[in-house]
Design a protein around this motif. Structure first.
Motif, PDB file in Angstrom:
ATOM      1  N   GLU A  77      40.688 -29.904 -18.034  1.00  0.00           N
ATOM      2  CA  GLU A  77      39.755 -30.940 -18.484  1.00  0.00           C
ATOM      3  C   GLU A  77      39.603 -30.928 -20.006  1.00  0.00           C
ATOM      4  O   GLU A  77      39.371 -31.972 -20.623  1.00  0.00           O
ATOM      5  CB  GLU A  77      38.392 -30.729 -17.820  1.00  0.00           C
ATOM      6  CG  GLU A  77      38.372 -30.962 -16.315  1.00  0.00           C
ATOM      7  CD  GLU A  77      38.691 -32.408 -15.956  1.00  0.00           C
ATOM      8  OE1 GLU A  77      38.312 -33.306 -16.731  1.00  0.00           O
ATOM      9  OE2 GLU A  77      39.327 -32.629 -14.908  1.00  0.00           O
ATOM     10  N   GLU A  78      39.753 -29.752 -20.604  1.00  0.00           N
ATOM     11  CA  GLU A  78      39.658 -29.643 -22.064  1.00  0.00           C
ATOM     12  C   GLU A  78      41.015 -29.820 -22.735  1.00  0.00           C
ATOM     13  O   GLU A  78      41.156 -29.589 -23.941  1.00  0.00           O
ATOM     14  CB  GLU A  78      39.073 -28.275 -22.437  1.00  0.00           C
ATOM     15  CG  GLU A  78      37.635 -28.091 -21.951  1.00  0.00           C
ATOM     16  CD  GLU A  78      37.115 -26.685 -22.195  1.00  0.00           C
ATOM     17  OE1 GLU A  78      37.887 -25.848 -22.740  1.00  0.00           O
ATOM     18  OE2 GLU A  78      35.957 -26.402 -21.837  1.00  0.00           O
ATOM     19  N   GLN A  79      42.026 -30.229 -21.943  1.00  0.00           N
ATOM     20  CA  GLN A  79      43.381 -30.480 -22.422  1.00  0.00           C
ATOM     21  C   GLN A  79      44.050 -29.229 -23.006  1.00  0.00           C
ATOM     22  O   GLN A  79      44.942 -29.321 -23.844  1.00  0.00           O
ATOM     23  CB  GLN A  79      43.394 -31.626 -23.456  1.00  0.00           C
ATOM     24  CG  GLN A  79      42.899 -32.939 -22.873  1.00  0.00           C
ATOM     25  CD  GLN A  79      43.055 -34.105 -23.825  1.00  0.00           C
ATOM     26  OE1 GLN A  79      43.609 -33.968 -24.926  1.00  0.00           O
ATOM     27  NE2 GLN A  79      42.584 -35.274 -23.414  1.00  0.00           N
ATOM     28  N   ARG A  80      43.635 -28.065 -22.518  1.00  0.00           N
ATOM     29  CA  ARG A  80      44.327 -26.816 -22.845  1.00  0.00           C
ATOM     30  C   ARG A  80      45.322 -26.550 -21.716  1.00  0.00           C
ATOM     31  O   ARG A  80      45.130 -25.697 -20.863  1.00  0.00           O
ATOM     32  CB  ARG A  80      43.320 -25.678 -22.992  1.00  0.00           C
ATOM     33  CG  ARG A  80      42.394 -25.830 -24.195  1.00  0.00           C
ATOM     34  CD  ARG A  80      41.452 -24.642 -24.374  1.00  0.00           C
ATOM     35  NE  ARG A  80      40.435 -24.570 -23.333  1.00  0.00           N
ATOM     36  CZ  ARG A  80      40.378 -23.652 -22.388  1.00  0.00           C
ATOM     37  NH1 ARG A  80      41.323 -22.708 -22.322  1.00  0.00           N
ATOM     38  NH2 ARG A  80      39.413 -23.671 -21.494  1.00  0.00           N
ATOM     39  N   PHE A  81      46.398 -27.319 -21.707  1.00  0.00           N
ATOM     40  CA  PHE A  81      47.300 -27.349 -20.565  1.00  0.00           C
ATOM     41  C   PHE A  81      48.059 -26.036 -20.376  1.00  0.00           C
ATOM     42  O   PHE A  81      48.361 -25.649 -19.246  1.00  0.00           O
ATOM     43  CB  PHE A  81      48.274 -28.524 -20.715  1.00  0.00           C
ATOM     44  CG  PHE A  81      47.573 -29.852 -20.801  1.00  0.00           C
ATOM     45  CD1 PHE A  81      46.876 -30.354 -19.718  1.00  0.00           C
ATOM     46  CD2 PHE A  81      47.594 -30.593 -21.991  1.00  0.00           C
ATOM     47  CE1 PHE A  81      46.224 -31.582 -19.802  1.00  0.00           C
ATOM     48  CE2 PHE A  81      46.944 -31.815 -22.071  1.00  0.00           C
ATOM     49  CZ  PHE A  81      46.243 -32.312 -20.979  1.00  0.00           C
TER      50      PHE A  81
END
Length: 400
Positions: free
Chosen positions: A232-236
Motif C-alpha cells: 500500500e505504501e508502494q514499497r514493492f
C-alpha cells in the motif's frame, strides 16, 4: 443441568428425612414423657397432701373423695393441654424448617456456587451449531475463566471471522496479557488493530509487528500484514520480500498460497516497470514430522471410560498456549501411535517447523474439551528437529 438439580433435590429430601424424622420423633416422645412425669408427680403430691390432712382430722371422708376427684380432673386437663400444644408445634415448625433449609441452600449456592461453570461444561460436551453459538460459549468461558489464554485467543479468531476487528483486538490483547507477549499473539493483535483502524498502519500496529518479528522472524500473520502495508505504501521490494518469506513457511496445499503468490507477482511487475532489482525467494524450512506412542497407566484403567475423548498434541515450549498440531481419538484407541506434522497444524501460521522447542501432551477429557480434562501425560521440553519418536504415558490427574 437438569440431572444436577434432580440429583440435588433427591439428596436434599434424603438429608431432611434423616434429620427431621428422628428429631420429631425424639422431641415428641421426650416432651410427652417429661410433661406426663411432671403431671403425675404433682398429682401424687396432691393426693399425699389430702391423705395427711384426712389423717390429721382436717378433712372428713367426703372431702377427701372430693379432693382426689379434683386432682384427677386437673391431671386430665393438663394432659389435654399438652396434647394441643404438641399438635401446634409438631405440625408447623417442622414444615417451616423443611421449606427454609432448601431455600437457604439454594440461595447460598446461587451466590457462591458454580452453576454457570457447570452449565458451560455441559454445553462444551456438544459441538456448536453455528459461529454465533461458538462465540457465545467462548464469551462465557472467558467470563468464568478470565485467565485462560487459549479461550481469549480463539475468541479473537472468532471475532475476526465475524468481521469484528475491534472486539478481536481486545481479545488478543487480553490473551497476550495472560500468556505473555508471544509473537503469534502479537501478530494477531496487530492485524486486528490494522483492520479496526480502517486498514491504517498506525504506530501501535507497527510496534506490535516489529516486536513479533523480533521474537519470531517467521511469524506468518505479521509477515502477511507487513507485506500488505508495504504494498500500500508502494514499497514493492519490501512487500515482495515479506510475502516470499511467508510462502516459504506455508504448506504446499495451503489455500492462501495462491493469493499470496498473486501479490508477489503484482509486486514483481511494479518493480520491473520501475527498473528496480527483484529480490530472490528465501530458502524454505523443512517440514517436521513426529511419531508419538501413547498409553494409559494401569492404575487409571478403571477411572476412565472407553468413549472419553483423547487429545494428543504438540505445543510450543515458549510460545502460544494453543496446540500447534493435534489429533483427536478415544480412550478405547489406547495404546496408540500417531504422527504429528505440519499437516496437522491447527492454524496455517502455527506449525511445528516454526518452533525450535516443543512439548508433547496427551489429555483425556470426559466433556470432550481440548482445553481441560481429568487425566494427562506430557513430555519434557524437546528440540523439534531432534524429537523423532516419543513415548507418552497418561498417568497424572490434571490440575484444575
Amino acid at each position: 443441568m437438569t440431572a444436577f438439580w434432580l440429583a440435588a433435590g433427591v439428596l436434599l429430601l434424603a438429608a431432611l428425612a434423616f434429620v427431621l424424622i428422628p428429631l420429631l420423633r425424639g422431641r415428641r416422645a421426650q416432651a410427652e414423657e417429661d410433661r406426663t412425669a411432671l403431671n403425675v408427680a404433682l398429682y401424687q403430691e396432691r393426693i399425699a397432701e389430702l391423705d395427711a390432712q384426712h389423717a390429721a382430722g382436717a378433712l372428713d371422708a367426703a372431702q377427701l373423695d372430693a379432693g382426689r376427684s379434683e386432682a384427677a380432673r386437673e391431671l386430665l386437663a393438663d394432659a389435654e393441654q399438652a396434647e394441643g400444644t404438641r399438635r401446634v408445634l409438631g405440625r408447623w415448625l417442622p414444615l417451616v424448617m423443611a421449606l427454609l433449609v432448601p431455600l437457604a441452600g439454594l440461595g447460598l449456592y446461587l451466590h457462591w456456587g458454580a452453576s454457570d461453570a457447570l452449565k458451560l461444561r455441559s454445553e462444551l460436551a456438544t459441538a456448536p451449531q453455528n459461529i454465533e453459538e461458538m462465540t457465545a460459549r467462548l464469551e462465557e468461558t472467558v467470563r468464568l475463566q478470565p485467565d485462560q489464554a487459549e479461550a481469549w485467543y480463539f475468541l479473537g479468531r472468532t471475532y475476526m471471522a465475524q468481521q469484528r476487528p475491534q472486539d478481536a483486538a481486545k481479545a488478543f490483547a487480553r490473551a497476550a496479557e495472560v500468556a505473555g507477549r508471544q509473537p503469534e499473539l502479537l501478530g494477531q493483535w496487530a492485524q486486528a488493530l490494522y483492520f479496526a483502524e480502517g486498514q491504517k498502519f498506525t504506530a501501535q500496529v507497527r510496534s506490535l509487528s516489529e516486536e513479533a518479528l523480533k521474537l519470531d522472524p517467521q511469524e506468518v500473520t505479521t509477515l502477511g500484514l507487513l507485506g500488505i502495508a508495504a504494498f500500500e505504501e508502494q514499497r514493492f521490494a519490501d512487500a515482495m520480500g515479506y510475502w516470499q518469506r511467508l510462502v516459504g513457511v506455508l504448506e504446499p496445499n495451503d489455500p492462501s498460497r495462491e493469493a499470496i503468490q498473486g501479490g508477489i507477482e503484482r509486486a514483481r511487475e511494479q518493480l520491473v516497470a520501475r527498473g528496480e532489482q527483484v529480490p530472490e525467494a528465501p530458502v524454505t524450512v523443512a517440514a517436521v514430522q513426529l511419531k508419538v506412542k501413547v498409553s494409559l497407566a494401569p492404575q487409571l484403567a478403571d477411572k476412565v471410560q472407553p468413549d472419553d475423548s483423547l487429545f494428543i498434541f504438540a505445543r510450543a515450549a515458549s510460545g502460544p498456549p494453543m496446540p500447534l498440531a493435534a489429533k483427536r481419538l478415544k480412550v478405547s484407541d489406547l495404546p496408540v501411535e500417531v504422527s504429528l506434522s505440519d499437516a496437522d497444524a491447527m492454524m496455517p501460521q502455527l506449525k511445528l517447523s516454526n518452533f525450535a522447542e516443543i512439548q508433547l501432551v496427551a489429555r483425556i477429557s470426559r466433556a470432550g474439551s481440548p482445553m481441560a480434562g481429568e487425566w494427562i501425560g506430557q513430555s519434557a521440553v524437546l528440540k523439534t528437529a531432534e524429537a523423532g519418536e516419543q513415548v507418552l504415558v497418561i498417568d497424572q490427574a490434571e490440575q484444575k
